[in-house]
Design an enzyme around this catalytic site. Sequence first.
Site, PDB file in Angstrom:
ATOM      1  N   LYS B  76       3.878   9.708   6.354  1.00 47.80           N
ATOM      2  CA  LYS B  76       4.475   8.821   5.347  1.00 47.80           C
ATOM      3  C   LYS B  76       4.922   9.680   4.169  1.00 47.80           C
ATOM      4  O   LYS B  76       4.203  10.594   3.750  1.00 47.80           O
ATOM      5  CB  LYS B  76       3.446   7.778   4.901  1.00 47.80           C
ATOM      6  CG  LYS B  76       4.000   6.674   4.013  1.00 47.80           C
ATOM      7  CD  LYS B  76       2.917   5.631   3.705  1.00 47.80           C
ATOM      8  CE  LYS B  76       3.473   4.463   2.897  1.00 47.80           C
ATOM      9  NZ  LYS B  76       2.432   3.442   2.609  1.00 47.80           N
ATOM     10  N   SER B 151       3.961  -1.357   3.578  1.00 47.52           N
ATOM     11  CA  SER B 151       4.950  -0.395   3.139  1.00 47.52           C
ATOM     12  C   SER B 151       5.117   0.797   4.073  1.00 47.52           C
ATOM     13  O   SER B 151       6.116   1.499   3.986  1.00 47.52           O
ATOM     14  CB  SER B 151       4.573   0.124   1.755  1.00 47.52           C
ATOM     15  OG  SER B 151       3.395   0.906   1.823  1.00 47.52           O
ATOM     16  N   SER B 175      -0.837  -2.054   3.907  1.00 52.56           N
ATOM     17  CA  SER B 175       0.384  -1.285   4.201  1.00 52.56           C
ATOM     18  C   SER B 175       0.324  -0.452   5.474  1.00 52.56           C
ATOM     19  O   SER B 175       1.342   0.107   5.880  1.00 52.56           O
ATOM     20  CB  SER B 175       0.715  -0.364   3.021  1.00 52.56           C
ATOM     21  OG  SER B 175       1.398  -1.081   2.025  1.00 52.56           O
TER      22      SER B 175
END
Lengths: 103, 477
Positions: B76, B151, B175
């Site tokens: 990420k 997210s 997330s």
Amino acid sequence: MTSSPARLTRSDVEHVAKLARLALSDAEITEFTEQLAVILEHAALVSALDTSDIPPTSHPLPLVNVLRADVVKPSVGRDELLTSAPDAESGRFRVPRILGEAP
Amino acid sequence: MNSSAFDIAADVRAGRVSARDVVEQHLATIADREADVHAFNLVMADVARRQADAVDGDVAAGHDPGPLAGVPLALKDNLCTRGVDTTCSSRILQGWKPPYDATVVTRLRDAGAVAIGKTNLDEFAMGSSTENSAFGATRNPRDLSRVPGGSSGGSAAAVAAGFAPLALGSDTGGSIRQPAALCGVVGMKPTYGTVSRYGLIAFASSLDQIGPFATNVRDAALLLETMWGHDPLDSTSIASPLPTLVQGLDDGVRGLRVGIVEELTDVEGIDPEVRAAVSSAARALEDAGASVDRVSVPSTMYGLDAYYLIAPAEASSNLARYDGVRYGLREEGTDIGTMNANTRDRGFGAEVKRRIMLGTYALSAGYYDAYYGQAQRVRTLIVRDFAAAYERFDVLLSPTSPTIAFEAGSKTADPLAMYLSDVCTIPTNLAGHCAISVPFGSDSVHNMPIGVQILGRELADALIFRVARALEVNRGA
């Protein structure tokens, strides 16, 4: 019990934007006044709960200060860090005027 | 390209397959579909090739590269990678190259993993659809008209699309788990403090936790087991030794007490097919020897509201560092205050500004007690209610998200509707507990995956992995 605060106004949003150092446009202020008021009204559900005897939780772990020996260790050098700066001079960060006017 | 991380590592360690070939195969899959999915902000093709060659060199020299030898790993893009762009999908950090690696990046590289790219996210991890990215939205590989969740939507999509068998995400209010559910992969939020946050760019520090994505439960356990454990660089990292996860994974659920959380399963707006999936997961666990009952955890129904005061409050403080002085974007101004405010207005997207505003307001004089203080007291209620539930149950069960993946653009104009997709995942973060999302069936209309969530108390990580594995084994029924 804590009473719910009054509905958010445009001047609240302007004040908070100043605190948060955000130069919001008029359109953003209008939009945020509406959206934040809706979110805060939903959040007022928690304001209405009776929590008078309940202590706050700020963190999931029972934290105490974490100490270590005061020993010098290698770290990232100044010159390497300054390569990321938007502006630098003589080994320092360079910024616009800081005295004279309140931000 | 369906090999598990386990199989890839076994083959590479034994010299049956080269890490270079594995990377090339994954880069080919990326070349094929990335233009449609947009899982990555950056594909690190050359770095990955060099790293794979180093792994192959180790094998040739008779050195074991480690438990993740040659396994491609997507990171990420809020995890710092030395010398490699780390943007948080924000204009304010565009072009910034961190001077250090996150601890998890170092540990996984030392275990032989090959970082293959930086994945897209909602800016600063604020969002539930990966549409709040300054660099364009990620799409769901199962249906490109739908969102991947967020997210960590880029990481979930990368694993679902076969771009990498493993990925890292961060989970502040769901997330990792919510995008895992929406993309049909496994995603897990470990107990707070088990994985070092050093090098994870902060959103809400009392809630943030790094965790694994994988196509299957065993790979997720292997990834977490390889990266977790105490780190002196993170003062909130738990110092006591942590258990192994892969060993014991197949010990089954006989005798375990499973509680279906009423407030998170009968939640407003839940898709009936999602609720049905939770019921069939409960039956599968009963068939495997667990006992199942319903349980009320009343204060979890206030989790969403408490979270949307606490997380923005912490974010407003953490994001104060983006001031145009030390790194990232600067937008000029005649004095420093104007420069700060211009930089932040231009550098942050709408959702980030909204949360900074919300958090600043919740912390401001006159409102602190009614909002932030009250939310912290509700957080205590949630911790207490969970503790009571875990007196009677070993693990809890709920949906991961109330719905399947929604259509792109359908919630972008209504922040509150977007926030509601995290309603089932948020209480775990507030309590600092662990939870995992496992795919369990698909909806009958759109054939999109459904995820069920297994929740555990603090340090019950090995236990929830075991239950997740039992569901994975029994989901065919």
